[in-house]
Design a protein around this motif. Structure first.
Motif, PDB file in Angstrom:
ATOM      1  N   SER A 315       0.875  -1.164   0.000  1.00 23.13           N
ATOM      2  CA  SER A 315       0.000   0.000   0.000  1.00 23.13           C
ATOM      3  C   SER A 315       0.917   1.220   0.000  1.00 23.13           C
ATOM      4  O   SER A 315       2.130   1.071   0.166  1.00 23.13           O
ATOM      5  N   LEU A 446      -4.586  -4.028   4.841  1.00 27.83           N
ATOM      6  CA  LEU A 446      -5.122  -4.020   3.484  1.00 27.83           C
ATOM      7  C   LEU A 446      -6.643  -3.870   3.518  1.00 27.83           C
ATOM      8  O   LEU A 446      -7.231  -3.150   2.701  1.00 27.83           O
ATOM      9  N   SER A 449      -7.146  -0.064   4.624  1.00 31.49           N
ATOM     10  CA  SER A 449      -6.697   0.975   3.690  1.00 31.49           C
ATOM     11  C   SER A 449      -7.443   0.939   2.367  1.00 31.49           C
ATOM     12  O   SER A 449      -7.618   1.976   1.719  1.00 31.49           O
ATOM     13  N   GLU A 450      -7.908  -0.248   1.948  1.00 27.62           N
ATOM     14  CA  GLU A 450      -8.554  -0.361   0.644  1.00 27.62           C
ATOM     15  C   GLU A 450     -10.016  -0.794   0.743  1.00 27.62           C
ATOM     16  O   GLU A 450     -10.653  -1.041  -0.275  1.00 27.62           O
TER      17      GLU A 450
END
Length: 695
Positions: A315, A446, A449-450
């Motif tokens: 990331s 992950l 953040s996404e």
């Protein structure tokens, strides 16, 4: 057999003659191994692949009935191996009874080179004798004698070279050197060779006895360094020669066949002669450093592991790698501002400690370090809100450091103000092996953040982010439990509405234990039967072919129809029992893999556990595709099998060594083994020792 001992160096040694022929190696090899500080051993474990209770902690699946014996031998495999050490009349004697000859450094190098180019005997000529058939081991005898009673006797077609070093093994070690204790009884008054066949239990992975087994079929060279008394070397040499005579006499009493005469040698050259003129056979120099000229399995596996788990960006400004990546970096790369070490012993960082750390990072550019609990540390079924909040707080902190921005602060009057913008900093999440302990935090970040649900994070970290990682079933349970809260926090922090439809998990996630098949090559995965039967997981990973080695798939008719008959192949009637041959299936299996590679159809190769039968096929493909020798291909696959130790049994490993010869012949090259059979077996036994219990 021949033994070599070192005598006092000559006053003015002259350079020994070089071997007359030095053909190029058949298989191109990578660069020499680095001699930098060793990388810690990875967090691996032995897998249990079947029923039975074999000793030495190794799995085996004995068959219910004897397998038919098919001979796949070649004319070359049926011939006895030749040696420059036999006959030994051209080598001076230092003792006539028992006979002990002398040899110099050039003679040792030439004989090893010559031996490495000899075709090995056919598999059926050495097995099952090589498994270890102790006369008192009724279980082992009953199993193997039902198949081939003629193999009770030692084979006479093999002729190896065994190098024995007297003294300190941490320096001045030649290629394949062993200690006297590995072939001789500890009591000097006891004559003969050490009896290494196990007296009890059933085991087809007796790698630790191969040196002792094949020393009886070898010329033995004995040497020592300058600190060793030459008289002690000669005494060891005489014990070895006497043992050779006794072994031959015992064989002749029980057989009408002539048993070969093996010879014993002592080295008369100082070790410096090997270092100066024959460095290709020096494993460790006189100063105790690995030379990189001879592959050391443990070191090479670590190098392969570092290559596989080298830090990559998952990331923005967040990197995932091994602890080896925390070292100073090249000048063109900015240093990491934060190192997060995942460890079993670590506790979740508190919100206050994270806030304090943020303030420190605002005042200094120095790299900061924190710890985070490793994968598998969250214990089901009772998770606490504190654990979930701790994960979310850590993810928020990582994002704030990685992306920079403003931070709230209070001035002297107590008024709320904004600090100057924080510069984005690079972050490394790391652990010893680079793929195990870090997985919990990497997957959670992950997701945060996404905005990914757990199942999507699992797939994307592997496919889109191109990371090999291992996660435990505990991690899967915890992240699915925390999934709702993590995604809600992400939506709240970033100002968007959470689409709750993404929380509907696919069916394959319920059949998953947390681990993924191991990506060995870009087009080839190694896994177990559970992976193969999880049709949805294979589709999510982009796997379009399955090669089943000895195990049947339990797919539904719908799954079979969707998959396509041409995309699944089963090698039937092949058990992990030390008897069933696999080598004659190599071409068929590798052709199927190659078809998939050309069609851009990644393949899963599996057996029951993914450690022996399927691992053997994967090693063969790596040897063929990457043009690696067996030792390097073995370490390559072993490193990429992640948290499971591959365990092809003795027969499979010997079949792979014979396959190395076939690759050479196919390429119209003269075969040349990088390492000999006993050297390979000894290295594997050494690598497995930390994970097994020995008798």
């Amino acid at each position: 057999m021949a033994a070599v001992a070192i005598q006092p160096p000559r006053d003015t040694p002259t350079p020994p003659p070089m071997p007359t022929t030095t053909p190029t190696p058949t298989l191109p090899l990578p660069g020499a191994a680095s001699t930098t500080a060793p990388i810690p051993i990875p967090n691996k474990h032995m897998a249990v692949s079947g029923p039975g209770a074999p000793n030495y902690g190794n799995p085996v699946t004995p068959p219910a009935s004897p397998h038919s014996e098919e001979s796949h031998s070649s004319e070359e495999g049926n011939r006895s191996m030749a040696s420059l050490l036999s006959p030994a009349e051209s080598y001076p004697l230092i003792s006539e009874s028992p006979p002990v000859h002398t040899i110099d450094a050039a003679g040792v190098a030439a004989s090893l080179n010559y031996s490495s180019r000899q075709s090995l005997p056919d598999i059926e000529q050495l097995f099952p004798w090589a498994h270890g058939l102790h006369p008192e081991n009724s279980m082992q005898l009953a199993f193997f004698y039902a198949r081939k009673k003629s193999m009770r006797r030692a084979p006479t077609c093999y002729r190896g070279i065994c190098i024995v070093k007297v003294g300190d093994m941490s320096c001045a070690r030649l290629k394949g050197a062993i200690t006297p204790e590995e072939v001789l009884p500890s009591n000097p008054a006891t004559t003969g060779f050490l009896v290494v066949d196990p007296k009890e239990g059933f085991n087809v992975r007796n790698f630790h006895i191969q040196v002792g087994k094949f020393a009886c079929l070898s010329d033995i060279i004995i040497y020592g360094d300058n600190d060793v008394d030459p008289g002690e070397i000669t005494r060891i040499a005489k014990r070895v020669s006497t043992a050779q005579l006794e072994y031959r006499a015992q064989y002749q009493r029980n057989s009408t066949r002539e048993f070969p005469i093996y010879n014993t040698f002592v080295v008369q050259s100082p070790f410096s002669m090997f270092e100066n003129y024959f460095p290709e056979i020096v494993t460790i120099d006189s100063a105790g450093n690995l030379t990189g000229k001879v592959i050391d399995f443990c070191h090479w596996e670590r190098m392969e592991m570092c290559s596989m788990s080298r830090a990559t960006e998952i990331s923005k400004n967040v990197w995932l790698g091994s602890s080896a990546d925390t070292a100073p970096e090249p000048e063109h790369e900015p240093p990491y501002g934060l190192l997060i070490e995942a460890s079993d012993l670590a506790q979740l960082p508190s919100i206050d400690s994270l806030r304090d750390l943020g303030e420190i990072m605002d005042r200094t550019d120095a790299t900061q370090c924190i710890e985070f609990p490793g994968s598998g540390t969250m214990t089901p079924p009772r998770y606490t809100a504190t654990e979930v909040d701790g994960i979310i707080d850590t993810c928020r902190f990582i994002q704030s450091v990685a992306n920079g921005g403003h931070q709230e602060a209070h001035d002297a009057d107590g008024d709320l103000s904004m600090t100057p913008p924080r510069e984005p900093r690079r972050i490394l999440i790391h652990c010893t092996d680079g793929y195990t302990e870090t997985s919990l935090l990497a997957l959670a970040y992950l997701m945060y953040s996404e905005g990914l649900p757990a199942h999507s994070a699992w797939i994307q970290l592997h496919t889109v982010k191109n990371r090999n990682f291992f996660a435990y079933e505990k991690d899967l349970h915890f992240l699915r439990f925390a999934e709702h809260r993590i995604l809600e926090a992400a939506a709240e922090d970033k100002g968007y509405c959470l689409n709750y439809a993404v929380l509907n998990p696919p069916g394959w996630i319920h059949r998953m234990d947390g681990s993924l098949p191991s990506r060995i090559l870009s087009y080839m995965y190694l896994g177990n039967l559970q992976h193969a039967n999880n049709h949805g997981l294979l589709a999510a990973l982009g796997i379009k072919r399955v090669l089943s080695i000895g195990e049947e798939l339990s797919w539904t008719d719908k799954e079979k129809s969707k998959w396509g008959a041409d995309n699944a192949m089963v090698v039937k009637d092949l058990q992990d029992n030390g008897c069933d041959p696999l080598e004659y299936q190599f071409r068929r299996c590798l052709d199927f893999i190659e078809e998939g590679r050309h069609a851009d159809e990644p393949i899963l190769v599996h057996c029951r556990v993914g450690v022996s039968r399927s691992a053997t096929i994967c090693i063969a493909e790596v040897m063929r595709a990457l043009k690696l020798s067996l030792p390097r291909a073995y370490c390559y696959v072993r490193a990429r099998r992640l948290n499971v130790i591959i365990q092809p049994h003795l027969r499979f490993m010997y079949e792979l060594l014979k396959f190395e010869e076939k690759i050479s012949f196919k390429n119209r090259c003269t075969p040349k083994r990088e390492l000999e059979w006993t050297h390979i077996a000894r290295e594997i036994a050494t690598m497995n020792r930390p994970y097994t219990r020995q008798n």
